[in-house]
Write a protein that holds these residues in place. Structure first.
Motif, mmCIF file in Angstrom:
data_model
loop_
_atom_site.group_PDB
_atom_site.id
_atom_site.type_symbol
_atom_site.label_atom_id
_atom_site.label_comp_id
_atom_site.label_asym_id
_atom_site.label_seq_id
_atom_site.Cartn_x
_atom_site.Cartn_y
_atom_site.Cartn_z
ATOM 1 N N GLN A 374 0.839 -1.190 0.000
ATOM 2 C CA GLN A 374 0.000 0.000 0.000
ATOM 3 C C GLN A 374 0.879 1.248 0.000
ATOM 4 O OE1 GLN A 374 -3.521 -0.279 0.097
ATOM 5 N NE2 GLN A 374 -3.021 -2.419 -0.234
ATOM 6 N N THR A 375 0.460 2.246 -0.772
ATOM 7 C CA THR A 375 1.116 3.550 -0.767
ATOM 8 C C THR A 375 0.089 4.578 -0.335
ATOM 9 O OG1 THR A 375 2.637 2.919 -2.544
ATOM 10 C CG2 THR A 375 2.338 5.267 -2.129
ATOM 11 N N VAL A 376 0.370 5.278 0.758
ATOM 12 C CA VAL A 376 -0.566 6.251 1.311
ATOM 13 C C VAL A 376 0.174 7.534 1.657
ATOM 14 C CG1 VAL A 376 -2.119 4.484 2.232
ATOM 15 C CG2 VAL A 376 -0.268 5.372 3.658
ATOM 16 N N SER A 377 -0.586 8.611 1.744
ATOM 17 C CA SER A 377 -0.005 9.880 2.187
ATOM 18 C C SER A 377 0.052 9.902 3.708
ATOM 19 C CB SER A 377 -0.845 11.050 1.682
ATOM 20 O OG SER A 377 -0.769 11.152 0.277
ATOM 21 N N GLU A 378 0.950 10.698 4.226
ATOM 22 C CA GLU A 378 1.081 10.833 5.667
ATOM 23 C C GLU A 378 -0.269 11.172 6.287
ATOM 24 O OE1 GLU A 378 3.695 13.378 8.941
ATOM 25 O OE2 GLU A 378 3.391 14.153 6.917
ATOM 26 N N GLY A 379 -0.585 10.460 7.377
ATOM 27 C CA GLY A 379 -1.838 10.699 8.067
ATOM 28 C C GLY A 379 -2.962 9.788 7.624
ATOM 29 N N GLU A 380 -2.831 9.120 6.469
ATOM 30 C CA GLU A 380 -3.844 8.177 6.019
ATOM 31 C C GLU A 380 -3.597 6.801 6.644
ATOM 32 O OE1 GLU A 380 -5.190 9.765 1.637
ATOM 33 O OE2 GLU A 380 -3.738 8.149 1.747
ATOM 34 N N ILE A 451 4.054 2.147 2.125
ATOM 35 C CA ILE A 451 4.936 3.248 1.757
ATOM 36 C C ILE A 451 4.204 4.545 2.090
ATOM 37 C CG2 ILE A 451 6.295 4.302 -0.072
ATOM 38 C CD1 ILE A 451 7.045 1.407 0.547
ATOM 39 N N VAL A 452 4.803 5.344 2.958
ATOM 40 C CA VAL A 452 4.176 6.591 3.384
ATOM 41 C C VAL A 452 4.840 7.752 2.641
ATOM 42 C CG1 VAL A 452 3.570 8.067 5.323
ATOM 43 C CG2 VAL A 452 3.736 5.597 5.645
#
Length: 623
Positions: A374-380, A451-452
């Motif tokens: 998974q690739t997410v933005s910070e805080g997700e 991955i953040v």
């Protein structure tokens, strides 16, 4: 999961030149806040429900096959406490001892006669029936598990075959053509013979879980005798069972499974219906069955078929009486024994001259759905899903790791789906996996990373144009948000935005210029914001600096008129010449004109400087 990244706000339209004459404004710095860590959010989807399919029984496979040193094998038994397997070497007058894990031969124990069947008591002593032919007296040998030597041999009737230890470990039953021999195992090394049960022609005895009832197969008579263990009285006779070899009972003692060598199906007798006179209540589609063993914990009943596909092992759910699997390739499948601890089953072969010992094991959980990176933005948050097939009951435990070597259980993450807390840049890259466990074993999924990525920098406040007088300082301010830390660098341009130069030390959201000069009028200013990660940068719109001329000097206060002088006493008139009067008027007129010329010259000089500055910026030089 599709990451739900919050889009960056649209960039304001940038112009390189704003309207002149706008009022000077001050900007404010807006602080950039980091994401907060919240509690776990675990989706309640239990393993074994719609996302985790399980089977009633595990799937089995052949793990290993070895060739014993002799030419023929018969009975087999397991000592689960010591991890040993005992195999009767029929023509070798020996019992072979194997390591249950590796199937390596660890000992050969000579016995007085040809061994046929084997049983292991609760203390580990081994009991072996021995006979030469159907008309000769046989014997029972006792093997010490530690010395691996025969320590006692007792008479066991004519042609003794089946050996069975009662569930409580107190009694030993040996079937023979002359009756059922009974031994007291109070001293396991020296069984004491008790009165035999006078039911002739018994091959093998099965004891009910409570020890009260015996089921004795009479192969030559095609029957099963149901006997009261305490009195030896015959309770029932099941007939029509062609060459019955062995009876196995379901874990709840409600069904009896009868292996019949000459049967076209595998009969099932309902034990709750009372005396049945041998009428099977159901059957399983297995033909020509010989012997059985059972893993009561899993509900697996193993039935040998020596001549089906060169040797096959039927695997039945003993709780329901349904066939789960037919495992081919079990060479000459004959006698069988199951280790209740490791759930491994060992099968000897009926083949003379090419003896084979086969180890069959259940397959543990099989992962059917792997978690995906998974690739997410910070805080997700990131959500992972995994699934497996296996034997019920099956559990799952999610784990995390930062090095793919050391794994840590995640508290409460025990369902098929796991959702992380809100992520932070510092945890990238973290690995996650699910470990499934059933009664057979465990299986771990592949490791999936989260991955953040940083929240992209986005300008929230552009600097405003500023108009100041020569010598005054101008102030600009800008703001942006995104993942911390965010750096700022102010830049200026003197060529209408064609090139930009960093302003030394201007690294705060607000920037104040030094005292301005006329040459700085029309200069542009902007802020460049840079966040973590490659290419994470945002630039404000350009603000224009306008420098105006200094305000005109305040007029001087006029000198009040002087008090008129007292008229003088008339005297003789003094003659004045025209030349003197003309000179006085010339002096007055010249003084006023000269002052005006100086003022006009100063204004023209300032205008020339401004015009020269504008032409310098535009690159036009006028001669």
């Amino acid at each position: 999961m599709n990451p739900k990244n919050t889009p960056a706000p649209p960039r304001p339209h940038r112009s390189t030149r704003h309207a002149r004459g706008a009022a000077s404004r001050l900007g404010r710095w807006i602080a950039v806040a980091g994401a907060a860590v919240t509690a776990f959010a675990i989706a309640a989807v239990p393993v074994g429900s719609a996302t985790a399919v399980t089977t009633e029984l595990p799937t089995y496979r052949i793990a290993q096959q070895v060739a014993p040193p002799g030419t023929e094998t018969a009975g087999v038994a397991v000592d689960s406490a010591r991890g040993l397997v005992y195999v009767a070497g029929r023509r070798s007058s020996a019992v072979w001892v194997y390591d249950a894990a590796s199937l390596s031969l660890v000992a050969t124990v000579p016995v007085p006669n040809q061994p046929y069947n084997i049983a292991v008591g609760p203390t580990g002593y081994v009991y072996v029936s021995q006979y030469t032919d159907t008309a000769s007296a046989g014997s029972l040998s006792v093997i010490d598990p530690d010395t691996r030597a025969v320590v006692d041999t007792l008479p066991a009737g004519t042609a003794p075959v089946g050996v069975t230890v009662s569930p409580d470990g107190d009694l030993l039953y040996v079937g023979s053509t002359t009756g059922v021999n009974v031994y007291d195992l109070a001293d396991p090394a020296a069984p004491a013979a008790l009165p035999a049960i006078p039911v002739a022609g018994v091959e093998r005895v099965t004891v009910s879980p409570d020890g009260a009832t015996l089921y004795a197969t009479k192969s030559s008579a095609n029957t099963v005798s149901v006997i009261d263990a305490a009195t030896g009285a015959l309770l029932d006779t099941w007939t029509g069972l062609s060459a019955a070899h062995q009876v196995a009972l379901s874990p709840d003692d409600t069904r009896a499974y009868v292996s019949v060598q000459l049967g076209t199906t595998f009969p099932v007798v309902d034990l709750t219906a009372g005396p049945s006179e041998g009428a099977p209540s159901a059957s399983v589609p297995l033909s020509s069955t010989y012997y059985q063993s059972q893993d009561a914990a899993l509900g697996s009943l193993f039935v040998t078929q020596p001549f089906a596909d060169g040797g096959s092992l039927g695997i039945i759910d003993s709780r329901s009486g349904t066939l789960s699997q037919s495992l081919a390739g079990v060479t000459g499948a004959y006698y069988t024994a199951t280790d209740p601890t490791t759930h491994s089953t060992f099968v000897t072969s009926i083949n003379y001259g090419s003896a084979v010992l086969t180890k069959v094991v259940p397959v543990g959980p099989t992962v059917t759905t792997q978690p995906v990176r998974q690739t997410v933005s910070e805080g997700e948050t990131a959500t992972f899903t995994a699934d497996a097939d296996g034997t019920s009951p099956m559990t799952v435990q999610w784990q995390s790791s930062t090095d793919a070597v050391t794994w840590t259980d995640i508290a409460g993450a025990t369902t098929g789906t796991y959702t992380t807390p809100p992520t932070a840049l510092g945890q990238s890259v973290t690995l996650y996996r699910a470990v499934f466990t059933d009664p057979v074993g465990t299986a771990a999924t592949v490791a999936a990373a989260v991955i953040v990525t940083p929240i992209p920098v986005a300008v929230t406040t552009d600097p405003a144009d500023a108009t100041v007088a020569i010598g005054d300082a101008a102030e600009f301010a800008a703001a942006a948000n995104g993942s911390a830390p965010i750096a700022v660098q102010w830049q200026t341009s003197a060529d209408d935005g064609a090139t930009w130069t960093d302003i030394a030390g201007a690294t705060d959201p607000a920037y104040t210029t030094p005292e301005t000069t006329a040459e700085q009028s029309e200069d542009l200013f902007r802020a460049v914001f840079t966040g973590p990660g490659a290419g994470n940068q945002a630039i404000t719109a350009a603000a224009t600096l306008t420098v105006t001329t200094a305000p005109a000097a305040a007029p001087t206060t006029p000198t009040p008129p002087s008090t008129p002088a007292t008229p003088a006493t008339p005297s003789s008139p003094v003659p004045s010449t025209d030349a003197a009067q003309s000179g006085d008027r010339l002096a007055e007129t010249g003084s006023t004109a000269l002052a005006g010329l100086f003022g006009l010259g100063a204004l023209l000089t300032l205008a020339g400087l401004v015009l020269t500055s504008r032409r310098r910026r535009s690159g036009t030089v006028e001669h």
